[in-house]
Design a protein around this motif. Sequence first.
Motif, PDB file in Angstrom:
ATOM      1  N   SER A   4      -8.691  -6.654   6.832  1.00 45.91           N
ATOM      2  CA  SER A   4      -8.750  -6.599   5.368  1.00 45.91           C
ATOM      3  C   SER A   4      -7.353  -6.704   4.776  1.00 45.91           C
ATOM      4  CB  SER A   4      -9.411  -5.305   4.912  1.00 45.91           C
ATOM      5  OG  SER A   4      -8.563  -4.210   5.133  1.00 45.91           O
ATOM      6  N   SER A   5      -7.294  -7.143   3.533  1.00 49.31           N
ATOM      7  CA  SER A   5      -5.996  -7.280   2.871  1.00 49.31           C
ATOM      8  C   SER A   5      -5.359  -5.915   2.643  1.00 49.31           C
ATOM      9  CB  SER A   5      -6.143  -8.035   1.550  1.00 49.31           C
ATOM     10  OG  SER A   5      -7.021  -7.363   0.688  1.00 49.31           O
ATOM     11  N   ILE A   6      -6.161  -4.875   2.516  1.00 48.13           N
ATOM     12  CA  ILE A   6      -5.598  -3.533   2.334  1.00 48.13           C
ATOM     13  C   ILE A   6      -4.906  -3.071   3.607  1.00 48.13           C
ATOM     14  CG2 ILE A   6      -6.175  -1.117   1.932  1.00 48.13           C
ATOM     15  CD1 ILE A   6      -8.398  -2.107   0.071  1.00 48.13           C
ATOM     16  N   ALA A   7      -5.551  -3.232   4.748  1.00 48.48           N
ATOM     17  CA  ALA A   7      -4.943  -2.832   6.022  1.00 48.48           C
ATOM     18  C   ALA A   7      -3.694  -3.652   6.298  1.00 48.48           C
ATOM     19  CB  ALA A   7      -5.945  -2.989   7.161  1.00 48.48           C
ATOM     20  N   LYS A   8      -3.769  -4.930   5.997  1.00 54.66           N
ATOM     21  CA  LYS A   8      -2.634  -5.820   6.206  1.00 54.66           C
ATOM     22  C   LYS A   8      -1.445  -5.383   5.352  1.00 54.66           C
ATOM     23  CE  LYS A   8      -3.014  -9.871   4.415  1.00 54.66           C
ATOM     24  NZ  LYS A   8      -3.323 -11.267   4.061  1.00 54.66           N
ATOM     25  N   SER A   9      -1.685  -5.012   4.104  1.00 51.29           N
ATOM     26  CA  SER A   9      -0.589  -4.623   3.223  1.00 51.29           C
ATOM     27  C   SER A   9      -0.023  -3.256   3.593  1.00 51.29           C
ATOM     28  CB  SER A   9      -1.033  -4.645   1.759  1.00 51.29           C
ATOM     29  OG  SER A   9      -2.042  -3.697   1.531  1.00 51.29           O
ATOM     30  N   ILE A  10      -0.864  -2.341   4.086  1.00 50.06           N
ATOM     31  CA  ILE A  10      -0.363  -1.034   4.517  1.00 50.06           C
ATOM     32  C   ILE A  10       0.583  -1.182   5.700  1.00 50.06           C
ATOM     33  CG2 ILE A  10      -1.051   1.148   5.599  1.00 50.06           C
ATOM     34  CD1 ILE A  10      -3.530   1.081   3.778  1.00 50.06           C
ATOM     35  N   VAL A  11       0.196  -2.001   6.666  1.00 45.61           N
ATOM     36  CA  VAL A  11       1.061  -2.229   7.830  1.00 45.61           C
ATOM     37  C   VAL A  11       2.373  -2.880   7.402  1.00 45.61           C
ATOM     38  CG1 VAL A  11       1.275  -3.534   9.982  1.00 45.61           C
ATOM     39  CG2 VAL A  11      -0.838  -2.310   9.470  1.00 45.61           C
ATOM     40  N   ALA A  12       2.302  -3.840   6.496  1.00 41.95           N
ATOM     41  CA  ALA A  12       3.519  -4.495   6.013  1.00 41.95           C
ATOM     42  C   ALA A  12       4.422  -3.513   5.275  1.00 41.95           C
ATOM     43  CB  ALA A  12       3.158  -5.661   5.106  1.00 41.95           C
ATOM     44  N   GLY A  13       3.822  -2.624   4.474  1.00 39.84           N
ATOM     45  CA  GLY A  13       4.615  -1.630   3.744  1.00 39.84           C
ATOM     46  C   GLY A  13       5.302  -0.646   4.669  1.00 39.84           C
ATOM     47  N   VAL A  14       4.567  -0.198   5.690  1.00 39.19           N
ATOM     48  CA  VAL A  14       5.171   0.729   6.658  1.00 39.19           C
ATOM     49  C   VAL A  14       6.313   0.047   7.407  1.00 39.19           C
ATOM     50  CG1 VAL A  14       4.722   1.987   8.802  1.00 39.19           C
ATOM     51  CG2 VAL A  14       3.114   2.155   6.909  1.00 39.19           C
ATOM     52  N   ALA A  15       6.118  -1.195   7.800  1.00 36.76           N
ATOM     53  CA  ALA A  15       7.172  -1.920   8.519  1.00 36.76           C
ATOM     54  C   ALA A  15       8.410  -2.122   7.643  1.00 36.76           C
ATOM     55  CB  ALA A  15       6.645  -3.264   9.000  1.00 36.76           C
ATOM     56  N   ALA A  16       8.203  -2.509   6.392  1.00 39.74           N
ATOM     57  CA  ALA A  16       9.335  -2.722   5.487  1.00 39.74           C
ATOM     58  C   ALA A  16      10.052  -1.412   5.187  1.00 39.74           C
ATOM     59  CB  ALA A  16       8.856  -3.366   4.188  1.00 39.74           C
ATOM     60  N   GLY A  17       9.286  -0.342   4.954  1.00 34.41           N
ATOM     61  CA  GLY A  17       9.897   0.959   4.684  1.00 34.41           C
ATOM     62  C   GLY A  17      10.667   1.489   5.879  1.00 34.41           C
ATOM     63  N   ILE A  38      14.377   1.810  -0.262  1.00 38.89           N
ATOM     64  CA  ILE A  38      13.250   2.038   0.640  1.00 38.89           C
ATOM     65  C   ILE A  38      11.934   1.945  -0.128  1.00 38.89           C
ATOM     66  CG2 ILE A  38      12.107   3.749   2.103  1.00 38.89           C
ATOM     67  CD1 ILE A  38      14.968   4.762   2.801  1.00 38.89           C
ATOM     68  N   VAL A  39      11.871   2.611  -1.278  1.00 40.89           N
ATOM     69  CA  VAL A  39      10.642   2.597  -2.090  1.00 40.89           C
ATOM     70  C   VAL A  39      10.328   1.182  -2.567  1.00 40.89           C
ATOM     71  CG1 VAL A  39       9.630   3.387  -4.262  1.00 40.89           C
ATOM     72  CG2 VAL A  39      10.838   4.995  -2.782  1.00 40.89           C
ATOM     73  N   LEU A  40      11.328   0.452  -3.019  1.00 41.42           N
ATOM     74  CA  LEU A  40      11.102  -0.911  -3.491  1.00 41.42           C
ATOM     75  C   LEU A  40      10.677  -1.844  -2.356  1.00 41.42           C
ATOM     76  CD1 LEU A  40      13.971  -1.365  -6.098  1.00 41.42           C
ATOM     77  CD2 LEU A  40      11.537  -1.015  -6.523  1.00 41.42           C
ATOM     78  N   ALA A  41      11.204  -1.621  -1.165  1.00 43.04           N
ATOM     79  CA  ALA A  41      10.795  -2.428  -0.012  1.00 43.04           C
ATOM     80  C   ALA A  41       9.315  -2.208   0.293  1.00 43.04           C
ATOM     81  CB  ALA A  41      11.649  -2.084   1.205  1.00 43.04           C
ATOM     82  N   VAL A  42       8.883  -0.957   0.275  1.00 41.97           N
ATOM     83  CA  VAL A  42       7.474  -0.646   0.542  1.00 41.97           C
ATOM     84  C   VAL A  42       6.581  -1.240  -0.547  1.00 41.97           C
ATOM     85  CG1 VAL A  42       5.793   1.220   0.697  1.00 41.97           C
ATOM     86  CG2 VAL A  42       7.973   1.430   1.877  1.00 41.97           C
ATOM     87  N   LEU A  43       6.919  -1.011  -1.800  1.00 46.91           N
ATOM     88  CA  LEU A  43       6.094  -1.521  -2.904  1.00 46.91           C
ATOM     89  C   LEU A  43       6.061  -3.048  -2.930  1.00 46.91           C
ATOM     90  CD1 LEU A  43       7.071   0.954  -5.763  1.00 46.91           C
ATOM     91  CD2 LEU A  43       4.993   0.948  -4.356  1.00 46.91           C
ATOM     92  N   GLY A  44       7.202  -3.662  -2.661  1.00 44.90           N
ATOM     93  CA  GLY A  44       7.249  -5.124  -2.617  1.00 44.90           C
ATOM     94  C   GLY A  44       6.393  -5.693  -1.502  1.00 44.90           C
ATOM     95  N   ALA A  45       6.473  -5.091  -0.343  1.00 43.95           N
ATOM     96  CA  ALA A  45       5.654  -5.557   0.781  1.00 43.95           C
ATOM     97  C   ALA A  45       4.171  -5.379   0.486  1.00 43.95           C
ATOM     98  CB  ALA A  45       6.037  -4.820   2.059  1.00 43.95           C
ATOM     99  N   TRP A  46       3.806  -4.235  -0.100  1.00 34.82           N
ATOM    100  CA  TRP A  46       2.401  -4.001  -0.455  1.00 34.82           C
ATOM    101  C   TRP A  46       1.911  -5.055  -1.434  1.00 34.82           C
ATOM    102  CZ3 TRP A  46       2.437   1.975  -1.452  1.00 34.82           C
ATOM    103  CH2 TRP A  46       2.375   2.638  -0.227  1.00 34.82           C
ATOM    104  N   GLY A  47       2.668  -5.299  -2.474  1.00 34.03           N
ATOM    105  CA  GLY A  47       2.236  -6.232  -3.507  1.00 34.03           C
ATOM    106  C   GLY A  47       2.146  -7.665  -3.023  1.00 34.03           C
TER     107      GLY A  47
END
Length: 60
Positions: A4-17, A38-47
């Motif tokens: 799912s796109s949600i799982a994909k974005s969570i993994v990307a956010g954790v990796a970026a953070g 750090i916060v902007l990296a996570v939010l950017g990856a999620w979005g």
Amino acid sequence: MRISSIAKSIVAGVAAGATAAVTAVQDGTVTTGEGVTIVLAVLGAWGITWAVPNRPAPGA
């Protein structure tokens, strides 16, 4: 395999953070600017990851 796109974005956010956090703690402290990064990296990856659709399955 369907991801799912949600799982994909969570993994990307954790990796970026995690990447930004590892870079930030190299000197032993995390400044306010590094925390914001750090916060902007996570939010950017999620979005970005959530906004890009998954490739359709072959033959669909």
